[in-house]
Design a protein around this motif. Structure first.
Motif, PDB file in Angstrom:
ATOM      1  N   GLU A 160      74.496  50.210  39.317  1.00  0.00           N
ATOM      2  CA  GLU A 160      73.976  48.873  39.016  1.00  0.00           C
ATOM      3  C   GLU A 160      72.997  48.924  37.871  1.00  0.00           C
ATOM      4  N   LEU A 161      73.014  47.852  37.065  1.00  0.00           N
ATOM      5  CA  LEU A 161      72.040  47.685  35.991  1.00  0.00           C
ATOM      6  C   LEU A 161      71.308  46.381  36.275  1.00  0.00           C
ATOM      7  N   TYR A 162      70.002  46.365  36.054  1.00  0.00           N
ATOM      8  CA  TYR A 162      69.281  45.106  36.284  1.00  0.00           C
ATOM      9  C   TYR A 162      68.268  44.869  35.189  1.00  0.00           C
ATOM     10  N   TYR A 163      67.936  43.612  35.019  1.00  0.00           N
ATOM     11  CA  TYR A 163      66.850  43.217  34.128  1.00  0.00           C
ATOM     12  C   TYR A 163      66.067  42.129  34.830  1.00  0.00           C
ATOM     13  N   LYS A 164      64.762  42.300  34.837  1.00  0.00           N
ATOM     14  CA  LYS A 164      63.916  41.344  35.548  1.00  0.00           C
ATOM     15  C   LYS A 164      62.804  40.870  34.641  1.00  0.00           C
ATOM     16  N   ASN A 165      62.506  39.594  34.724  1.00  0.00           N
ATOM     17  CA  ASN A 165      61.436  39.025  33.931  1.00  0.00           C
ATOM     18  C   ASN A 165      60.451  38.360  34.881  1.00  0.00           C
ATOM     19  N   PHE A 166      59.170  38.687  34.762  1.00  0.00           N
ATOM     20  CA  PHE A 166      58.153  38.149  35.668  1.00  0.00           C
ATOM     21  C   PHE A 166      57.189  37.237  34.905  1.00  0.00           C
ATOM     22  N   GLN A 167      56.830  36.137  35.507  1.00  0.00           N
ATOM     23  CA  GLN A 167      55.804  35.269  34.916  1.00  0.00           C
ATOM     24  C   GLN A 167      54.613  35.175  35.860  1.00  0.00           C
ATOM     25  N   ASN A 168      53.453  34.895  35.285  1.00  0.00           N
ATOM     26  CA  ASN A 168      52.215  34.664  36.049  1.00  0.00           C
ATOM     27  C   ASN A 168      51.872  35.816  36.992  1.00  0.00           C
ATOM     28  N   GLN A 169      51.843  37.018  36.447  1.00  0.00           N
ATOM     29  CA  GLN A 169      51.453  38.177  37.248  1.00  0.00           C
ATOM     30  C   GLN A 169      49.924  38.289  37.239  1.00  0.00           C
ATOM     31  N   VAL A 170      49.360  38.515  38.398  1.00  0.00           N
ATOM     32  CA  VAL A 170      47.898  38.555  38.506  1.00  0.00           C
ATOM     33  C   VAL A 170      47.375  39.902  38.022  1.00  0.00           C
ATOM     34  N   ASP A 171      46.351  39.859  37.191  1.00  0.00           N
ATOM     35  CA  ASP A 171      45.613  41.066  36.855  1.00  0.00           C
ATOM     36  C   ASP A 171      44.128  40.734  36.934  1.00  0.00           C
ATOM     37  N   TYR A 172      43.284  41.699  36.612  1.00  0.00           N
ATOM     38  CA  TYR A 172      41.867  41.546  36.918  1.00  0.00           C
ATOM     39  C   TYR A 172      41.009  41.912  35.728  1.00  0.00           C
ATOM     40  N   ILE A 173      39.869  41.245  35.594  1.00  0.00           N
ATOM     41  CA  ILE A 173      38.931  41.620  34.542  1.00  0.00           C
ATOM     42  C   ILE A 173      38.334  42.980  34.917  1.00  0.00           C
ATOM     43  N   ASP A 174      37.788  43.687  33.945  1.00  0.00           N
ATOM     44  CA  ASP A 174      37.135  44.961  34.257  1.00  0.00           C
ATOM     45  C   ASP A 174      35.919  44.666  35.131  1.00  0.00           C
ATOM     46  N   GLY A 175      35.759  45.445  36.171  1.00  0.00           N
ATOM     47  CA  GLY A 175      34.613  45.247  37.052  1.00  0.00           C
ATOM     48  C   GLY A 175      34.738  43.998  37.906  1.00  0.00           C
ATOM     49  N   ALA A 176      35.956  43.583  38.202  1.00  0.00           N
ATOM     50  CA  ALA A 176      36.170  42.368  38.992  1.00  0.00           C
ATOM     51  C   ALA A 176      35.554  42.512  40.376  1.00  0.00           C
ATOM     52  N   ASP A 177      34.952  41.430  40.833  1.00  0.00           N
ATOM     53  CA  ASP A 177      34.324  41.413  42.154  1.00  0.00           C
ATOM     54  C   ASP A 177      35.238  40.602  43.071  1.00  0.00           C
ATOM     55  N   LEU A 178      36.018  41.306  43.882  1.00  0.00           N
ATOM     56  CA  LEU A 178      37.097  40.638  44.623  1.00  0.00           C
ATOM     57  C   LEU A 178      36.780  40.445  46.097  1.00  0.00           C
ATOM     58  N   PHE A 179      35.612  40.883  46.523  1.00  0.00           N
ATOM     59  CA  PHE A 179      35.293  40.798  47.952  1.00  0.00           C
ATOM     60  C   PHE A 179      34.283  39.698  48.224  1.00  0.00           C
ATOM     61  N   VAL A 180      34.595  38.875  49.200  1.00  0.00           N
ATOM     62  CA  VAL A 180      33.707  37.802  49.632  1.00  0.00           C
ATOM     63  C   VAL A 180      33.127  37.071  48.410  1.00  0.00           C
ATOM     64  N   ASN A 181      33.996  36.643  47.550  1.00  0.00           N
ATOM     65  CA  ASN A 181      33.556  35.962  46.338  1.00  0.00           C
ATOM     66  C   ASN A 181      34.204  34.589  46.277  1.00  0.00           C
ATOM     67  N   GLU A 182      33.357  33.570  46.362  1.00  0.00           N
ATOM     68  CA  GLU A 182      33.873  32.208  46.373  1.00  0.00           C
ATOM     69  C   GLU A 182      34.540  31.860  45.033  1.00  0.00           C
ATOM     70  N   LEU A 183      34.039  32.437  43.962  1.00  0.00           N
ATOM     71  CA  LEU A 183      34.574  32.119  42.628  1.00  0.00           C
ATOM     72  C   LEU A 183      35.538  33.199  42.150  1.00  0.00           C
ATOM     73  N   ILE A 184      36.346  33.695  43.071  1.00  0.00           N
ATOM     74  CA  ILE A 184      37.229  34.822  42.770  1.00  0.00           C
ATOM     75  C   ILE A 184      38.192  34.503  41.630  1.00  0.00           C
ATOM     76  N   GLU A 185      38.524  33.215  41.473  1.00  0.00           N
ATOM     77  CA  GLU A 185      39.490  32.859  40.420  1.00  0.00           C
ATOM     78  C   GLU A 185      38.960  33.181  39.017  1.00  0.00           C
ATOM     79  N   ALA A 186      37.616  33.262  38.886  1.00  0.00           N
ATOM     80  CA  ALA A 186      37.030  33.604  37.585  1.00  0.00           C
ATOM     81  C   ALA A 186      37.298  35.060  37.216  1.00  0.00           C
ATOM     82  N   GLU A 187      37.687  35.876  38.199  1.00  0.00           N
ATOM     83  CA  GLU A 187      37.859  37.315  37.986  1.00  0.00           C
ATOM     84  C   GLU A 187      39.317  37.664  37.662  1.00  0.00           C
ATOM     85  N   LEU A 188      40.198  36.647  37.731  1.00  0.00           N
ATOM     86  CA  LEU A 188      41.629  36.941  37.635  1.00  0.00           C
ATOM     87  C   LEU A 188      42.186  36.651  36.249  1.00  0.00           C
ATOM     88  N   LEU A 189      43.122  37.479  35.838  1.00  0.00           N
ATOM     89  CA  LEU A 189      43.835  37.278  34.585  1.00  0.00           C
ATOM     90  C   LEU A 189      45.296  37.020  34.924  1.00  0.00           C
TER      91      LEU A 189
END
Lengths: 305, 788
Positions: free
Chosen positions: B572-601
């Motif tokens: 089998e051969l496949y090709y996949k294209n992904f959109q809107n993949q979540v990544d993180y700023i350097d030093g992202a604070d992801l725990f118990v953070n109400e404004l977590i969306e500010a840390e996401l790329l």
């Protein structure tokens, strides 16, 4: 410092067949950027700004120094502090007269560096610092995972209002405890922003962060998370008020220096932030790394007995 | 004959044949246990028409009335041929007996054995639990998730890492279903063992591509795990003692052939064994993980069956009364199968699924720091299959899922002063409707096509935040907080149309080629910035700031069998294209953070590859070899100089071989060999000296530019059964195995640090590279299994 995965990783290491061993790897060359190490205080003592270049990661010889630069710090009242180079060492110093300091809490400082016509600027505000309530050391008997000896605890109360950041520095017999794991930084009274722990006494793990991380080359210490103090040791603790940018810098530096402690849960390696802004630079080798921060300091210490 | 009369004649013929059609339907079961068989075939050679039983063992075949020889077949079972007089609709439940003839090659040319080439499905792997049981396992613990990692296109970032990666997708892009309820963390003890108790598992099916429209909600794969219903003939007990778990399962009829149950439990017992050696200080420590699986079913009538299944699992790690953590899943599923007619099969499902964890950092009663997080969902689902004729199977249905996210509640106690901080709960509703048809055009051409319409509503109560991006890759600035949204009030909603299609073209009797396309939408995101996902990672819904993930996948395959289906191969051969993949700023604070969306790329991804599998199905010597050549990349603004970089789970070559050898009635041997290219890593180039520290620096800000050394490993296992195993009522076996036989220290990662020695002031600080091996030695084990 605290690592959010520390409990998990401790468990992981304990029960899994994991092992760690040093290996040789080859690294790509570095660009050798300008490294500014400028952490100043409100103490009436010689203030040092070091100018170096980034050197290859495994190269433990002293980093290349940058000599012949002009370094000045100006405050928002118009006072200028000239930092003079000492004997072509790349160390630029300002020595106060008796009782003189860079200034007081609330002053803003501007750093200007000129290296052969390339200019670098930065700024920092001296933030408020609380007095230290007490530094207690308690003798504890030997228990599983705990050696017999004195354990220190630092009591201080954060100011009400979100956003105060501090750096706790501990000295044993006059030597700064400089292992990456011993970095202790505080956001209000707890570890990180957004934790909402404000205006109270430092939380327990921070109060207890003024102890030494064991020296694994000393075989008697290798099984303990925290090494105790012995009678006769001198302990000194300083709390530095730092800027939020400096907090992020130290937090990221801690993360990047202790990726191995996080094991499977390590974050991706990334460059730490800097607040040194190059003005007229286009060669990658002239870009800047490092930090400029001016702190107010509270300190205490004594001989443990 | 002129055209008109010809047309009339044709119409009459069609009409006549319509009038005299009959439906043969029923359930296919295992004669020994009464378990229904999934994917068994029913075939009428004289018409070259057939069908397969569905997930509930039900089949339905509508053909012209007449007398036929009908074959019922299932791999590993004796094929049953019977003459059936079909003058009217007929219900025929069939029981197949297990193929007990061993060592002698049985030549059965039933349709079942070339399903891989005749079926429209592609990029699908089915693993029989009996195969999984035979593979060499770490510490002798048979494991579903570790087994599927030996299939082409499936990989892991390393030993001990939670979950698995399919065709270049993240671990959160797999929908893991246990009797239709999603399991949010499929691991015990990180990724060493999965939550599925092999004693209770009936069937495992992994969809990597060509995903049917009835599934939705994740981008990369569907792992559909079906539990046993419980022996409906007699009491059966099985169990085992291994190094890690002890297992016991009991199944029995409640009312013979009408109702039965299975209850299966496992518990780790390191803590029990070590208890006598611990002193009083450690009396409060706990270290265990367990799971309990329960299922019961009741046949109300020939037309109605109900199934109730439940799962409860927990990992507990407590270091003292105040410090420790625990996590676990709970699921419950209630299903009702109803036959509206012989041709109209329906299933209604309602489920509940919950994943939560708690962590406590406690010093004493006046000082502690505790937090917990949770994801809960409730769902209602209906699927209807209409067995129109042997050429068309139409399925349609819908699903609604209600989510409740608790991203973190923290309570801090300092000197008796309590501070409580909770990130507000988030709520969302996901809904989907679908229709699909499996159509056979002629002997050569068949296709499956469908459409799924999915809808996601992120809703109150709660607040919506708006952010402004100051610099790409840096923390976003909060620019506004909305008025409070009321409960059920929509904050943001998304709609996606997800077309799915696959086509099979039969080249000849032993080869076919297939083509597929699918679009998938995923509205949930696992927020995890670490190399391996941890049990403490939280799930978040798509919000006004966090867009749903979308993936498009194209795949093409060639399938050929040799020597009467003895060798089964696929390419089998496949090709996949992904959109809107979540990544993180350097030093992202992801725990118990109400404004977590500010840390996401947000970024995009692409993955492509080639998968090859050669399997020997029959004989004394059997097994398969899988090889994958692939690339998985991400591109996120501000990371890696805005350029494409290899994702953490990219592995250029991935080879695995699994082989079984039956020496005689007493001894069976098996082996696994695994080789894969080292995963990408970022190595520092320079050192930044600041305040007595050496901080690593990466010139030019590149990411994942280096590879760690390759991973390879060999495992072996031998199973011993008494000579009279088959005749005995108490059947027992010993399994001896060794993992990582040649003792290789495979690196999980390489990290860089200051040397442990404390440098005296003024002395240079030396740095070093450290290889972290999760399993750095050979691990032998012995397990004892029994059943009666």
């Amino acid at each position: 410092m605290y690592n959010k995965y520390s409990l998990i990783v401790a468990l992981f290491i304990a029960i899994i067949f994991s092992c760690q061993d040093p290996i040789d790897v080859e690294l790509s060359p570095t660009n050798g950027q300008v490294n500014v190490d400028a952490w100043l205080t409100d103490q009436s003592e010689t203030q040092v700004i070091k100018l170096r270049r980034v050197s290859p990661y495994f190269d433990s010889s002293p980093s290349p120094i940058i000599t012949g630069a002009t370094v000045t710090v100006v405050d928002d009242l118009g006072n200028t502090f000239e930092f003079e180079e000492t004997n072509q060492t790349g160390n630029y110093t300002w020595t106060p007269t008796a009782g003189e300091t860079l200034g007081e809490v609330g002053r803003q400082f501007f750093l200007n560096i000129d290296i052969n016509g390339k200019q670098y600027i930065s700024s920092s505000t001296m933030n408020r610092i609380m007095p230290i309530d007490s530094l207690v050391s308690t003798f504890l008997e030997e228990e599983f995972g705990q050696a017999e000896g004195y354990y220190a605890e630092l009591f201080a109360r954060d100011f009400p209002g979100v956003g105060d950041t501090y750096w706790i520095k501990t000295f044993k017999n006059g030597e700064f405890l400089n292992k990456a794991r011993e970095i202790s930084i505080v956001y209000d009274a707890a570890f990180t922003a957004g934790g909402g722990v404000d205006g109270v006494t430092f939380i327990a793990p921070i109060r207890q962060s003024v102890n030494r991380s064991p020296d694994l080359d000393d075989e008697s210490e290798d099984s303990f998370d925290v090494a105790p103090w012995a009678a006769g040791d001198s302990i000194r603790v300083e709390i530095h008020s730092i800027n939020q940018g400096a907090f992020s810098f130290l937090e990221e530096s801690f993360t990047q220096m202790t990726l191995g402690d996080a094991a499977l849960f390590a974050e991706p390696p990334a460059n730490v932030p800097t607040n040194i802004i190059p003005v007229n630079v286009d060669d990658p080798a002239d870009e800047a790394v490092g930090f400029f921060n001016v702190s107010a300091v509270s300190q205490t210490g004594y001989i443990i007995q | 004959m002129n055209k008109k009369t010809y047309l009339l004649a044709v119409l009459l013929c069609i009409g006549a044949s319509l009038f005299s059609q009959s439906t043969l339907s029923g359930y296919i079961k295992d004669a020994d246990s009464g378990e229904t068989l999934i994917g068994a075939t029913v075939y009428i050679p004289s018409l070259a028409a057939g069908t397969t039983s569905n997930e509930y063992g039900f089949y339905s075949l509508t053909v012209a009335s007449g007398t036929y020889e009908v074959e019922y077949a299932y791999l590993g079972f004796d094929t049953k041929k019977m003459e059936i007089v079909l003058t009217e609709n007929l219900t025929k439940d069939v029981e197949l007996g297990e193929d007990v003839v061993e060592l002698v090659e049985v030549v059965v040319t039933s349709e079942a054995e070339d399903k891989n080439i005749t079926n429209t499905e592609m990029s699908v792997n089915k693993l029989d639990i009996r195969t999984i049981t035979k593979m060499p396992a770490l510490l002798g613990e048979v494991d579903v998730i570790r087994s599927i990692q030996l299939l082409p296109g499936v990989s892991t970032v390393g030993e001990g890492a939670t979950g698995f990666n399919v065709r270049g997708g993240g671990v959160d892009q797999n929908l893991v279903l246990l009797d239709e309820a999603p399991v949010y963390n499929s691991s015990h003890l990180f990724g060493f063992f999965s939550v599925f108790n092999p004693d209770a598992v009936k069937d495992v099916k992994l969809f990597k591509g060509g995903i049917p429209a009835r599934y939705g909600g994740r981008l990369s794969s569907i792992l559909d795990v079906r539990m046993k219903e419980g022996n409906s003939k007699k009491l059966a007990v099985s169990g085992g003692v291994g190094f890690i778990f002890s297992r016991l399962s009991v199944e029995a009829p409640i009312i013979k052939d009408k109702a039965s149950f299975i209850i299966a439990g496992r518990r780790s017992y390191i803590d029990i064994l070590s208890k006598p050696f611990l002193n009083d200080d450690l009396a409060d420590t706990a270290l265990n993980f367990y799971d309990l699986t329960l299922k019961t079913n009741y046949k109300i009538s020939d037309k109605d069956r109900v199934y109730l299944s439940g799962y409860l699992g927990r990992d507990n790690f407590r270091f003292s009364e105040n410090a420790g953590f625990d996590w676990g899943n709970r699921t419950a599923t209630l299903r009702w199968n109803h036959l509206f007619s012989d041709k109209l099969f329906s299933n209604f499902t309602t489920y509940y699924s919950n994943y939560d964890y708690q962590i406590k950092f406690g010093a004493d009663n006046g000082d502690s720091f505790d937090w917990d997080a949770q994801i809960v969902n409730y769902s209602l689902k209906a699927d209807v299959s209409y067995f129109l004729n042997p050429k068309n199977l139409i399925t349609f249905g819908g699903q609604g899922i209600m989510y409740e996210f608790s991203p973190g509640n923290a309570v801090s106690l300092a000197q008796g002063e309590e501070t409580e901080f909770s990130v507000p709960k988030k709520y969302a509703l996901e809904a989907g409707v679908f229709v699909e048809n499996e159509q056979t055009i002629n002997d050569k051409l068949s296709m499956q096509y469908g459409l799924r319409l999915s809808y996601f509503n992120y809703m109150g109560e709660g607040f919506a935040y708006t952010f402004e991006e100051i610099l790409p890759g840096e923390r976003k600035l909060l620019t506004g907080v909305s008025e409070k949204f009321d409960q059920w009030q929509s904050i943001e909603n998304y709609i996606n149309l997800e077309p799915r299609a696959s086509i099979k073209y039969q080249l000849n009797s032993t080869a076919s080629t297939k083509l597929s396309y699918n679009r998938m939408a995923q509205y949930l995101h696992l927020i995890s910035n670490s190399t391996a996902a941890s049990p403490l990672d939280v799930w978040l819904p798509s919000t006004n700031n966090l867009k749903p993930q979308i993936a498009d996948q194209f795949a093409i395959g060639y399938f050929q069998n040799f020597k009467k289906n003895k060798y089964v191969t696929s390419l089998e051969l496949y090709y996949k294209n992904f959109q809107n993949q979540v990544d993180y700023i350097d030093g992202a604070d992801l725990f118990v953070n109400e404004l977590i969306e500010a840390e996401l790329l947000s970024g995009q991804g692409r993955a492509y590859g080639l998968e090859l599998q050669v399997e020997k199905k029959k004989g004394q010597f059997s097994g398969w070899v899988s090889y994958t050549l692939s690339r998985s990349e991400r591109k996120v603004l501000a990371l890696n100089n805005d350029d494409w970089y290899a994702s953490r789970f990219d592995q250029t070559h991935n080879l695995s071989a699994t082989m079984f050898y039956e020496l005689n009635k007493s001894w069976t041997f098996s082996t696994n060999f695994v080789f894969n290219t080292g995963t990408p890593a970022t190595f520092p180039t320079g050192r930044i000296e600041q305040q007595g520290y050496v901080i690593p620096e990466v010139s030019n800000n590149v990411r994942n530019n280096v590879r760690i050394p390759p991973y390879h490993r060999l495992d072996v296992s031998a199973t011993f059964r008494g000579k009279k195993y088959d005749q005995k009522r108490w059947k027992s076996e010993w399994v001896f195995s060794a993992y990582n036989v040649y003792n290789r220290r495979n690196p999980f990662s390489i990290f860089f640090q200051q040397e442990e020695q404390r440098a005296a002031s003024g002395d240079p600080i030396r740095t070093q590279a450290i290889r972290l091996s999760v399993i750095g030695s050979i691990i032998p084990s012995v397990a004892y299994n029994f059943k009666f």
